[in-house]
Scaffold this motif. Sequence first.
Motif, PDB file in Angstrom:
ATOM      1  N   ASN A  11      28.996   9.086   2.241  1.00 15.26           N
ATOM      2  CA  ASN A  11      28.033   8.118   2.766  1.00 15.26           C
ATOM      3  C   ASN A  11      28.454   7.608   4.144  1.00 15.26           C
ATOM      4  OD1 ASN A  11      26.325   8.311   0.571  1.00 15.26           O
ATOM      5  ND2 ASN A  11      27.121   6.477  -0.437  1.00 15.26           N
ATOM      6  N   ARG A  12      29.749   7.423   4.360  1.00 13.82           N
ATOM      7  CA  ARG A  12      30.220   6.991   5.683  1.00 13.82           C
ATOM      8  C   ARG A  12      29.980   8.074   6.727  1.00 13.82           C
ATOM      9  NH1 ARG A  12      35.968   5.469   4.614  1.00 13.82           N
ATOM     10  NH2 ARG A  12      35.588   5.823   2.428  1.00 13.82           N
ATOM     11  N   ILE A  13      30.181   9.322   6.343  1.00 13.94           N
ATOM     12  CA  ILE A  13      29.864  10.439   7.241  1.00 13.94           C
ATOM     13  C   ILE A  13      28.365  10.428   7.538  1.00 13.94           C
ATOM     14  CG2 ILE A  13      29.752  12.969   7.420  1.00 13.94           C
ATOM     15  CD1 ILE A  13      32.322  12.946   5.584  1.00 13.94           C
ATOM     16  N   ASP A  18      23.490   9.632  10.783  1.00 10.82           N
ATOM     17  CA  ASP A  18      22.135   9.089  10.621  1.00 10.82           C
ATOM     18  C   ASP A  18      21.634   8.417  11.897  1.00 10.82           C
ATOM     19  OD1 ASP A  18      19.896   8.884   8.999  1.00 10.82           O
ATOM     20  OD2 ASP A  18      20.509   6.960   8.154  1.00 10.82           O
ATOM     21  N   SER A  19      22.525   8.042  12.778  1.00 13.72           N
ATOM     22  CA  SER A  19      22.108   7.388  14.021  1.00 13.72           C
ATOM     23  C   SER A  19      21.598   8.380  15.069  1.00 13.72           C
ATOM     24  CB  SER A  19      23.273   6.581  14.606  1.00 13.72           C
ATOM     25  OG  SER A  19      24.323   7.457  14.991  1.00 13.72           O
ATOM     26  N   VAL A  27      21.329  16.018   9.699  1.00 14.60           N
ATOM     27  CA  VAL A  27      21.541  16.576   8.355  1.00 14.60           C
ATOM     28  C   VAL A  27      22.516  17.752   8.426  1.00 14.60           C
ATOM     29  CG1 VAL A  27      20.395  17.829   6.477  1.00 14.60           C
ATOM     30  CG2 VAL A  27      19.352  15.771   7.426  1.00 14.60           C
ATOM     31  N   THR A  28      22.321  18.612   9.410  1.00 10.25           N
ATOM     32  CA  THR A  28      23.234  19.747   9.587  1.00 10.25           C
ATOM     33  C   THR A  28      24.635  19.265   9.940  1.00 10.25           C
ATOM     34  OG1 THR A  28      21.403  21.170  10.266  1.00 10.25           O
ATOM     35  CG2 THR A  28      23.604  21.880  10.899  1.00 10.25           C
ATOM     36  N   GLY A  29      24.732  18.208  10.715  1.00  7.26           N
ATOM     37  CA  GLY A  29      26.034  17.644  11.074  1.00  7.26           C
ATOM     38  C   GLY A  29      26.802  17.144   9.859  1.00  7.26           C
TER      39      GLY A  29
END
Length: 83
Positions: A11-13, A18-19, A27-29
Amino acid sequence: MDTQNLIDMANRIGDFFDSMPDREEAVTGVADHIRRFWEPRMRRALLAALDNPDASGIAMSAIVREALVKHRERLTPAEPSIA
């Protein structure tokens, strides 16, 4: 393996990516980061938590869920071969 901790880390990733303005790139990141830096048993446990969300006790963020679903094949570690 502490599934709650794995979901929290994922979730932290997800929060970081998400920014990004491009959702698909974000999403790919997330998926690329997990594939490159998480060991196979961590990825297996995270994918198992995706399949059984009630067992983990902590909610997986939307971007992490999306990354795992879209890139599941790439994230699934190969089974170790027995020689």
